[in-house]
Write a protein that holds these residues in place. Structure first.
Motif, short mmCIF file in Angstrom:
data_model
loop_
_atom_site.label_atom_id
_atom_site.label_comp_id
_atom_site.label_asym_id
_atom_site.label_seq_id
_atom_site.Cartn_x
_atom_site.Cartn_y
_atom_site.Cartn_z
N GLY B 85 16.81 37.05 47.48
CA GLY B 85 17.77 37.58 46.50
C GLY B 85 19.18 37.63 47.06
O GLY B 85 20.14 37.26 46.40
N LEU B 86 19.29 38.08 48.31
CA LEU B 86 20.62 38.21 48.94
C LEU B 86 21.28 36.84 49.10
O LEU B 86 22.47 36.67 48.84
CB LEU B 86 20.51 38.91 50.29
N VAL B 87 20.48 35.87 49.55
CA VAL B 87 21.03 34.52 49.78
C VAL B 87 21.51 33.90 48.47
O VAL B 87 22.54 33.21 48.44
CB VAL B 87 19.94 33.63 50.45
N LEU B 88 20.79 34.18 47.38
CA LEU B 88 21.17 33.56 46.10
C LEU B 88 22.38 34.22 45.43
O LEU B 88 23.03 33.62 44.60
CB LEU B 88 19.98 33.59 45.13
N GLY B 89 22.67 35.48 45.82
CA GLY B 89 23.69 36.19 45.05
C GLY B 89 24.92 36.69 45.78
O GLY B 89 25.87 37.12 45.14
N PHE B 90 24.94 36.61 47.12
CA PHE B 90 26.02 37.30 47.85
C PHE B 90 27.42 36.73 47.57
O PHE B 90 28.42 37.42 47.77
CB PHE B 90 25.74 37.29 49.37
N ASP B 91 27.51 35.48 47.10
CA ASP B 91 28.83 34.89 46.83
C ASP B 91 28.99 34.48 45.37
O ASP B 91 29.83 33.63 45.05
CB ASP B 91 29.09 33.70 47.77
N ALA B 92 28.19 35.09 44.49
CA ALA B 92 28.20 34.66 43.09
C ALA B 92 29.59 34.74 42.45
O ALA B 92 30.04 33.78 41.83
CB ALA B 92 27.20 35.50 42.28
N LEU B 173 18.80 40.75 44.24
CA LEU B 173 19.75 39.77 43.69
C LEU B 173 20.91 40.52 43.02
O LEU B 173 22.09 40.18 43.22
CB LEU B 173 19.03 38.88 42.68
N GLY B 174 20.58 41.56 42.25
CA GLY B 174 21.59 42.38 41.58
C GLY B 174 22.51 43.04 42.60
O GLY B 174 23.73 43.06 42.43
N LEU B 175 21.91 43.53 43.67
CA LEU B 175 22.68 44.18 44.73
C LEU B 175 23.64 43.17 45.39
O LEU B 175 24.80 43.49 45.68
CB LEU B 175 21.71 44.74 45.78
N VAL B 308 21.11 48.86 39.23
CA VAL B 308 21.93 47.99 40.09
C VAL B 308 22.66 46.95 39.24
O VAL B 308 23.86 46.72 39.41
CB VAL B 308 21.06 47.30 41.17
N PHE B 309 21.95 46.34 38.28
CA PHE B 309 22.59 45.33 37.46
C PHE B 309 23.66 45.96 36.55
O PHE B 309 24.73 45.36 36.35
CB PHE B 309 21.56 44.56 36.62
#
Lengths: 258, 323
Positions: B85-92, B173-175, B308-309
């Motif tokens: 989740g972190l890898v997919l969202g940290f730079d969204a 992912l939300g986080l 979170v979302f």
């Protein structure tokens, strides 16, 4: 009389105590190129963001094509095109794919988008570079791709924010020709924000001068020349007209001897 | 209609970006390698133990819950799932800012929330596809090595497990997307969410023990009279550890994947009726009953993901976007 395409009445934007745009009232007619002049920090970009519905005014009203951008941002955005200063692209995607993404965001089906994209790339002279990744484009090519993005949307009004900043003379010339053709050939209304006065003078039908968030003058350049200098425009440049207003409004900031 | 098309365009692009990105390939390779290796070791050891015996019911689920030589697949997802989740969202969002594509994106005829919704949905879909592929591959491996066909009960449990896992990774992912909204720098948001993951994964159990020992200290050699204090200590420990979604997820999935588990609580905290039912009734729980046992944990997990979302959504919608 036809309704103006862009109209603001007492439009104001405050950030805390700072007033970015102060009671701005102006009108832009259909099909004209309106030069929106002012030094950096004069409130030009903030005005454009309010006209696009991306920033909420503190007070006053704005209308674009008869719609209120604060209350109906999506219908307004459907009618306008926007080229921000230092336009960004997805660097790993090709020029064509970047344009296709924009058409998809505008609800255009891929089969209908294809001729639009091809036509826009042809117009801005990037047809041969369509399959190149945008990361490999020069600054001038990126700005032209930005214009192509505006063209594929086929808008009624185009907001261009400092479109020639950082371009070399050749690229600047091409960009100015493109801007002029948006109005002349495509019938679009162009709202051109810039601090490069000689360039604005070359393409604009009318100009508005912003200083410290206030619109200090608006009208055709020759009229402004008569009003501020009392002479015919042919004898003076837009820069001299601008400096007259600048000295009147901000005497402390004006350079000596002008 | 055009606004929905805008959302679907953003969703489609984000999905393409995820599946074609190097980081997704790397994550997929690592997760696939580790989980297949673990499942292979588990499957071969189960096969050896069952040689000469009739195959017990629900043995298929052992592939996902048995620790084998290292740890089980369920434990692996509980621990490393957040990283996906972190890898997919940290730079969204901050990547769009860095590329200066955000002003352009929101100036298209789409609602501003389509940007955040499209990114979250695409990330969630990617997680769902990844987890489903993993479970399907492990199931295939189980079929080959164990020679056991899963029954409907087991398929149902696995489907529920997948759903809960997707929600759990969705929380992270939300986080991560929240980090990308709040922090302008991509490295800063990556570090911030990683720090939060480390805190919730490693430090919450430590904090829980410290809090329990401070509020209800248990003597070094407890006697029968100290039983209430021991119980209180255990209750505090459990309550604090539920701050971590990892604890909620682990407890819930342990019940869902193991029909013989009839409670999420530790034996110390069981009431007299629960103890009696555990000793008297040895049959596995039906899926609906297991889901009921895990329901409070699942609800907390879903609520956490929504909170979170919602935070992420509200923060993004209030931000001023400038060129």
């Amino acid at each position: 009389m036809a309704e103006p395409v862009v109209q603001t009445i007492e439009l104001t934007k405050r950030y805390g105590a700072q007033v970015a745009v102060d009671r701005l009232t102006l009108e832009v007619s259909e099909g004209e190129v309106f030069g929106f002049l002012g030094p950096n920090g004069a409130g030009k970009t903030t005005t454009i963001l309010m006209l696009l519905g991306l920033s909420e005014p503190s007070s006053g009203t704005a209308r674009v094509c008869g719609l209120d951008p604060t209350r109906a941002p999506v219908p307004v955005k459907r009618l306008v095109g926007y080229l921000p200063e230092n336009v960004g692209f997805y660097e790993d995607m090709t020029g064509y794919d970047n344009l296709q993404y924009v058409t998809r965001l505008n609800g255009v089906r891929d089969r209908d988008a294809r001729p639009r994209i091809e036509g826009a790339l042809e117009t801005v002279g990037l047809a041969g570079e369509r399959r190149k990744r945008v990361g490999a484009y020069s600054k001038g090519m990126r700005q032209r791709l930005g214009i192509a993005e505006v063209l594929v949307r086929q808008p009624r009004v185009v907001f261009l924010d400092e479109p020639t900043v950082g371009l070399d003379p050749d690229a600047t010339q091409r960009m100015l020709e493109l801007i002029r053709s948006l109005s002349r050939d495509q019938g679009m209304t162009v709202f051109l924000s810039s601090h490069l006065l000689d360039q604005v003078q070359r393409v604009s039908d009318r100009v508005g001068i912003m200083l410290a968030g206030r619109l200090v003058a608006a009208g055709p350049i020759d009229e402004l020349a008569r009003r501020s200098l009392g002479v015919d425009q042919a004898r003076y440049t837009l820069e001299e007209i601008f400096m007259r207003y600048f000295r009147q409004e901000q005497p402390a900031a004006a350079p000596a001897g002008r | 209609m055009i606004a929905v098309r805008g959302l679907s365009a953003i969703y489609r692009k984000e999905l393409e970006d995820h599946f074609s990105s190097t980081r997704f390939t790397l994550v997929l390779t690592v997760v696939l390698m580790v989980s297949l290796l673990m499942s292979w070791m588990t499957a071969t050891s189960v096969r050896k133990e069952l040689e000469g015996f009739a195959k017990p019911s629900l043995v298929f689920l052992v592939l996902f819950t048995s620790s084998g030589a290292m740890f089980s697949f369920a434990q692996f997802v509980a621990f490393f799932g957040p990283l996906i989740g972190l890898v997919l969202g940290f730079d969204a969002i901050n990547r769009e800012r860095a590329l200066r594509t955000l002003p352009k994106l929101v100036s298209q005829p789409v609602h501003r929330d389509a940007v955040i919704n499209g990114k979250f949905l695409a990330g969630l879909t990617t997680v769902g596809v990844l987890l489903t592929a993993l479970v399907a591959m492990i199931a295939g491996l189980g079929l080959r090595v164990l020679g056991v066909v899963p029954g409907w009960e087991e398929i149902g449990r696995l489907a529920l497990y997948l759903l809960v896992s997707a929600i759990y990774v969705g929380f992270w992912l939300g986080l991560a997307i929240l980090g990308s909204v709040v922090f302008r720098g991509m490295a800063t948001s990556a570090l911030a969410v990683l720090a939060l993951w480390i805190f919730l994964a490693f430090f919450v159990p430590v904090v829980a023990s410290l809090a329990a020992d401070a509020l209800a200290p248990v003597p070094p050699t407890p006697t029968m009279e100290d039983i209430p204090v021991v119980l209180q200590n255990e209750q505090i420990k459990r309550a604090v550890s539920y701050v971590s979604p990892m604890t909620l997820y682990s407890d819930a999935t342990a019940v869902l994947l193991d029909p013989m588990r009839k409670t999420t609580r530790s034996l110390v905290l069981l009431g007299p009726m629960e103890r009696l039912s555990l000793t008297r009734f040895q049959n596995p729980l039906p899926l609906a009953q297991s889901a009921l046992v895990a329901a409070p944990h699942l609800l907390l997990l879903v609520a956490g993901t929504f909170v979170v979302f919602a935070l992420c959504y509200a923060t993004f919608m209030r931000q001023e976007i400038r060129a």
